[in-house]
Enzyme design. Structure first.
Site, mmCIF file in Angstrom:
data_model
loop_
_atom_site.group_PDB
_atom_site.id
_atom_site.type_symbol
_atom_site.label_atom_id
_atom_site.label_comp_id
_atom_site.label_asym_id
_atom_site.label_seq_id
_atom_site.Cartn_x
_atom_site.Cartn_y
_atom_site.Cartn_z
ATOM 1 N N LYS A 43 -50.043 30.433 -26.715
ATOM 2 C CA LYS A 43 -50.208 31.674 -27.453
ATOM 3 C C LYS A 43 -49.557 31.605 -28.824
ATOM 4 O O LYS A 43 -49.854 32.404 -29.699
ATOM 5 C CB LYS A 43 -49.548 32.838 -26.673
ATOM 6 N N GLY A 44 -48.643 30.677 -29.005
ATOM 7 C CA GLY A 44 -47.727 30.696 -30.146
ATOM 8 C C GLY A 44 -48.363 30.736 -31.522
ATOM 9 O O GLY A 44 -47.749 31.231 -32.463
ATOM 10 N N GLU A 99 -50.982 24.619 -35.038
ATOM 11 C CA GLU A 99 -49.854 24.661 -34.094
ATOM 12 C C GLU A 99 -48.743 25.539 -34.646
ATOM 13 O O GLU A 99 -48.493 25.537 -35.857
ATOM 14 C CB GLU A 99 -49.259 23.251 -33.932
ATOM 15 N N ASP A 100 -48.043 26.200 -33.749
ATOM 16 C CA ASP A 100 -46.849 26.953 -34.153
ATOM 17 C C ASP A 100 -45.658 26.016 -34.349
ATOM 18 O O ASP A 100 -44.883 26.159 -35.277
ATOM 19 C CB ASP A 100 -46.516 28.038 -33.124
ATOM 20 N N ASP A 103 -42.513 19.946 -31.241
ATOM 21 C CA ASP A 103 -41.150 19.745 -30.751
ATOM 22 C C ASP A 103 -41.030 18.293 -30.258
ATOM 23 O O ASP A 103 -40.905 17.384 -31.070
ATOM 24 C CB ASP A 103 -40.919 20.794 -29.652
ATOM 25 N N LYS A 131 -39.833 20.215 -35.403
ATOM 26 C CA LYS A 131 -38.446 19.947 -35.012
ATOM 27 C C LYS A 131 -38.323 18.446 -34.783
ATOM 28 O O LYS A 131 -38.333 17.963 -33.645
ATOM 29 C CB LYS A 131 -38.151 20.717 -33.724
ATOM 30 N N PHE A 152 -33.369 26.409 -30.806
ATOM 31 C CA PHE A 152 -34.532 27.105 -30.264
ATOM 32 C C PHE A 152 -34.851 28.297 -31.153
ATOM 33 O O PHE A 152 -33.973 29.089 -31.474
ATOM 34 C CB PHE A 152 -34.280 27.555 -28.827
ATOM 35 N N VAL A 153 -36.100 28.392 -31.581
ATOM 36 C CA VAL A 153 -36.478 29.492 -32.477
ATOM 37 C C VAL A 153 -37.508 30.405 -31.827
ATOM 38 O O VAL A 153 -38.283 29.982 -30.969
ATOM 39 C CB VAL A 153 -37.022 28.979 -33.830
ATOM 40 N N ASP A 159 -42.071 32.302 -28.704
ATOM 41 C CA ASP A 159 -41.436 33.121 -27.669
ATOM 42 C C ASP A 159 -40.291 32.405 -26.966
ATOM 43 O O ASP A 159 -40.206 31.181 -26.936
ATOM 44 C CB ASP A 159 -42.454 33.468 -26.582
ATOM 45 N N ARG A 165 -42.146 37.355 -29.507
ATOM 46 C CA ARG A 165 -43.296 36.885 -30.292
ATOM 47 C C ARG A 165 -43.583 37.824 -31.456
ATOM 48 O O ARG A 165 -44.145 37.426 -32.471
ATOM 49 C CB ARG A 165 -44.567 36.828 -29.431
HETATM 50 P P1 XMP Z 1 -43.684 19.891 -27.310
HETATM 51 O O1 XMP Z 1 -42.299 19.584 -26.808
HETATM 52 O O2 XMP Z 1 -44.732 19.446 -26.357
HETATM 53 O O3 XMP Z 1 -43.661 21.442 -27.266
HETATM 54 O O4 XMP Z 1 -43.892 19.429 -28.734
HETATM 55 C C1 XMP Z 1 -44.534 22.242 -27.924
HETATM 56 C C2 XMP Z 1 -44.433 23.598 -27.319
HETATM 57 O O5 XMP Z 1 -43.094 23.844 -26.923
HETATM 58 C C3 XMP Z 1 -42.711 25.161 -27.168
HETATM 59 N N1 XMP Z 1 -41.487 25.125 -27.983
HETATM 60 C C4 XMP Z 1 -40.856 26.162 -28.491
HETATM 61 N N2 XMP Z 1 -41.162 27.466 -28.415
HETATM 62 N N3 XMP Z 1 -39.268 27.947 -29.731
HETATM 63 C C5 XMP Z 1 -40.356 28.347 -29.045
HETATM 64 O O6 XMP Z 1 -40.631 29.536 -28.994
HETATM 65 C C6 XMP Z 1 -38.896 26.665 -29.857
HETATM 66 O O7 XMP Z 1 -37.907 26.360 -30.508
HETATM 67 C C7 XMP Z 1 -39.738 25.714 -29.190
HETATM 68 N N4 XMP Z 1 -39.704 24.389 -29.083
HETATM 69 C C8 XMP Z 1 -40.776 24.057 -28.340
HETATM 70 C C9 XMP Z 1 -43.906 25.789 -27.834
HETATM 71 O O8 XMP Z 1 -44.596 26.546 -26.868
HETATM 72 C C10 XMP Z 1 -44.769 24.651 -28.309
HETATM 73 O O9 XMP Z 1 -46.148 24.935 -28.310
HETATM 74 MG MG MG Z 2 -43.588 29.163 -25.404
#
Ligand code: XMP
Ligand code: MG
Length: 175
Positions: A43-44, A99-100, A103, A131, A152-153, A159, A165
């Site tokens: 959803k991000g 993408e939001d 990570d 990140k 964590f943001v 979210d 959100r």
């Molecule tokens: P990966 O680790 O697969 O993760 O790159 C991507 C998804 O992880 C969630 N994510 C976060 N969501 N704050 C968030 O709200 C964060 O700091 C964070 N770090 C990872 C997110 O859903 C993303 O699509």
């Molecule tokens: Mg999430």
């Protein structure tokens, strides 16, 4: 009851607006006259997608895909599945993934591999935030908004367990 989490603004709504404008300008330059499909990760990315496409002045299609990668909390499980797929045909199309956050990169790499198998004409990635300190697999981000510290943001679509959100700023969730 668990204590109320503390939030600290990292990027204000004005900084986000400036950054989204910058990204839109880069994307406008590259996609003029090409009618790409923009695929948002639910959803991000919904808020970022909504703001971004209003700044794009060429024909485009919007799609969303829903992946399951996270449990309720903060850590990626690393096991990713498509929960809600695409309606548009991707073969031969210019595809831009929205993408939001990138990570560990596991979600993004999974999705890019999934889409590449469908033989798009081109495949690029636009991420509002990155990140890099948490990366487990290499990811090339073609259009990047913000680089994040290892925190964590939440907010602007992001979210914590479905909370926050709706915040207009991107905030650090303090321990
Ligand atoms: P990966 O680790 O697969 O993760 O790159 C991507 C998804 O992880 C969630 N994510 C976060 N969501 N704050 C968030 O709200 C964060 O700091 C964070 N770090 C990872 C997110 O859903 C993303 O699509
Ligand atoms: Mg999430």
């Amino acid at each position: 009851m668990s204590p109320q989490p503390k939030l600290r603004i990292l990027f204000t709504r004005d900084e986000i607006e400036t950054t989204v404008r910058k990204l839109a300008a880069e994307i406008r330059k590259d996609y003029q006259g090409r009618r790409p499909i923009l695929i948002g990760i639910l959803k991000g990315s919904f808020m970022f997608m909504a703001d971004l496409i209003r700044l794009l002045d060429f024909p485009l299609e919007v799609e969303f895909i829903r992946l399951s990668s996270y449990g309720g909390g903060r850590e990626s499980s690393g096991e990713i599945k498509v929960v809600q797929g695409l309606r548009s045909e991707v073969r031969g199309r210019d595809v831009l993934v929205i993408e939001d956050i990138v990570d560990t990169g596991l979600t993004t790499v999974f999705l890019l591999d999934y889409l590449r198998k469908k033989k798009p004409a081109s495949l690029k990635l636009c991420a509002l935030t990155d990140k890099p300190s948490r990366r487990q697999v290499p990811v090339t981000i073609d259009y990047l908004g913000f680089t994040l510290p290892n925190k964590f943001v939440v907010g602007y679509g992001l979210d914590w367990d479905e909370n926050f959100r709706n915040l207009p700023d991107i905030c650090i969730l303090e321990e």
